[in-house]
Design a protein around this motif. Structure first.
Motif, PDB file in Angstrom:
ATOM      1  N   ALA A   1       0.826  -1.207   0.000  1.00  0.00           N
ATOM      2  CA  ALA A   1       0.000   0.000   0.000  1.00  0.00           C
ATOM      3  C   ALA A   1       0.862   1.260   0.000  1.00  0.00           C
ATOM      4  O   ALA A   1       0.548   2.229  -0.701  1.00  0.00           O
ATOM      5  CB  ALA A   1      -0.925  -0.005   1.214  1.00  0.00           C
ATOM      6  N   VAL A   2       1.954   1.237   0.743  1.00  0.00           N
ATOM      7  CA  VAL A   2       2.864   2.386   0.759  1.00  0.00           C
ATOM      8  C   VAL A   2       3.498   2.576  -0.612  1.00  0.00           C
ATOM      9  O   VAL A   2       3.618   3.707  -1.103  1.00  0.00           O
ATOM     10  CB  VAL A   2       3.943   2.204   1.854  1.00  0.00           C
ATOM     11  N   VAL A   3       3.891   1.477  -1.253  1.00  0.00           N
ATOM     12  CA  VAL A   3       4.483   1.569  -2.590  1.00  0.00           C
ATOM     13  C   VAL A   3       3.484   2.180  -3.571  1.00  0.00           C
ATOM     14  O   VAL A   3       3.835   3.056  -4.365  1.00  0.00           O
ATOM     15  CB  VAL A   3       4.963   0.184  -3.069  1.00  0.00           C
ATOM     16  N   TYR A   4       2.235   1.708  -3.537  1.00  0.00           N
ATOM     17  CA  TYR A   4       1.221   2.277  -4.422  1.00  0.00           C
ATOM     18  C   TYR A   4       0.986   3.758  -4.113  1.00  0.00           C
ATOM     19  O   TYR A   4       0.825   4.577  -5.017  1.00  0.00           O
ATOM     20  CB  TYR A   4      -0.107   1.524  -4.301  1.00  0.00           C
ATOM     21  N   GLY A   5       0.971   4.116  -2.839  1.00  0.00           N
ATOM     22  CA  GLY A   5       0.759   5.518  -2.465  1.00  0.00           C
ATOM     23  C   GLY A   5       1.893   6.418  -2.914  1.00  0.00           C
ATOM     24  O   GLY A   5       1.663   7.515  -3.426  1.00  0.00           O
ATOM     25  N   VAL A   6       3.118   5.965  -2.741  1.00  0.00           N
ATOM     26  CA  VAL A   6       4.278   6.758  -3.156  1.00  0.00           C
ATOM     27  C   VAL A   6       4.315   6.879  -4.675  1.00  0.00           C
ATOM     28  O   VAL A   6       4.642   7.934  -5.221  1.00  0.00           O
ATOM     29  CB  VAL A   6       5.574   6.150  -2.594  1.00  0.00           C
ATOM     30  N   ASP A   7       3.949   5.791  -5.352  1.00  0.00           N
ATOM     31  CA  ASP A   7       3.915   5.828  -6.816  1.00  0.00           C
ATOM     32  C   ASP A   7       2.818   6.775  -7.297  1.00  0.00           C
ATOM     33  O   ASP A   7       3.014   7.529  -8.257  1.00  0.00           O
ATOM     34  CB  ASP A   7       3.692   4.428  -7.370  1.00  0.00           C
ATOM     35  N   ALA A   8       1.677   6.775  -6.629  1.00  0.00           N
ATOM     36  CA  ALA A   8       0.588   7.678  -7.018  1.00  0.00           C
ATOM     37  C   ALA A   8       0.946   9.135  -6.764  1.00  0.00           C
ATOM     38  O   ALA A   8       0.500  10.031  -7.488  1.00  0.00           O
ATOM     39  CB  ALA A   8      -0.685   7.318  -6.255  1.00  0.00           C
ATOM     40  N   ALA A   9       1.767   9.382  -5.740  1.00  0.00           N
ATOM     41  CA  ALA A   9       2.186  10.754  -5.445  1.00  0.00           C
ATOM     42  C   ALA A   9       3.248  11.247  -6.425  1.00  0.00           C
ATOM     43  O   ALA A   9       3.552  12.432  -6.460  1.00  0.00           O
ATOM     44  CB  ALA A   9       2.725  10.840  -4.020  1.00  0.00           C
ATOM     45  N   GLY A  10       3.819  10.338  -7.200  1.00  0.00           N
ATOM     46  CA  GLY A  10       4.800  10.728  -8.195  1.00  0.00           C
ATOM     47  C   GLY A  10       6.219  10.792  -7.673  1.00  0.00           C
ATOM     48  O   GLY A  10       7.110  11.284  -8.350  1.00  0.00           O
ATOM     49  N   GLU A  11       6.451  10.314  -6.459  1.00  0.00           N
ATOM     50  CA  GLU A  11       7.796  10.358  -5.880  1.00  0.00           C
ATOM     51  C   GLU A  11       8.721   9.312  -6.492  1.00  0.00           C
ATOM     52  O   GLU A  11       9.868   9.577  -6.776  1.00  0.00           O
ATOM     53  CB  GLU A  11       7.708  10.151  -4.364  1.00  0.00           C
ATOM     54  N   TRP A  12       8.235   8.090  -6.600  1.00  0.00           N
ATOM     55  CA  TRP A  12       9.001   6.996  -7.195  1.00  0.00           C
ATOM     56  C   TRP A  12       8.238   6.488  -8.398  1.00  0.00           C
ATOM     57  O   TRP A  12       7.046   6.708  -8.537  1.00  0.00           O
ATOM     58  CB  TRP A  12       9.164   5.850  -6.216  1.00  0.00           C
TER      59      TRP A  12
END
Length: 69
Positions: A21-32
């Motif tokens: 969930a953290v990976v999906y959230g960070v990816d959605a935020a455009g960070e990674w």
């Protein structure tokens, strides 16, 4: 409230799903930028590890119960 037994398999499964969930959230935020299949590979692998941990914990708990008798 009664105490319940510690179940390490559920802990591992929860941590894996929280990590995805953290990976999906960070990816959605455009960070990674993760490939879309990476978390989908991590879920079955993490659940397999959680199942192995559960089996190991059950086996150890059962052996400890037998020794105490």
């Amino acid at each position: 409230m009664r105490r319940h037994p510690f179940e390490p398999g559920k802990l591992v499964a929860g941590l894996v799903l929280l990590g995805v969930a953290v990976v999906y959230g960070v990816d959605a935020a455009g960070e990674w930028d993760f490939p879309p299949f990476a978390p989908l590979v991590a879920i079955p692998a993490g659940l397999t590890v959680a199942a192995l941990v559960s089996v190991l914990a059950y086996t150890l708990r059962r052996a400890r119960r037998r020794r105490s008798r």
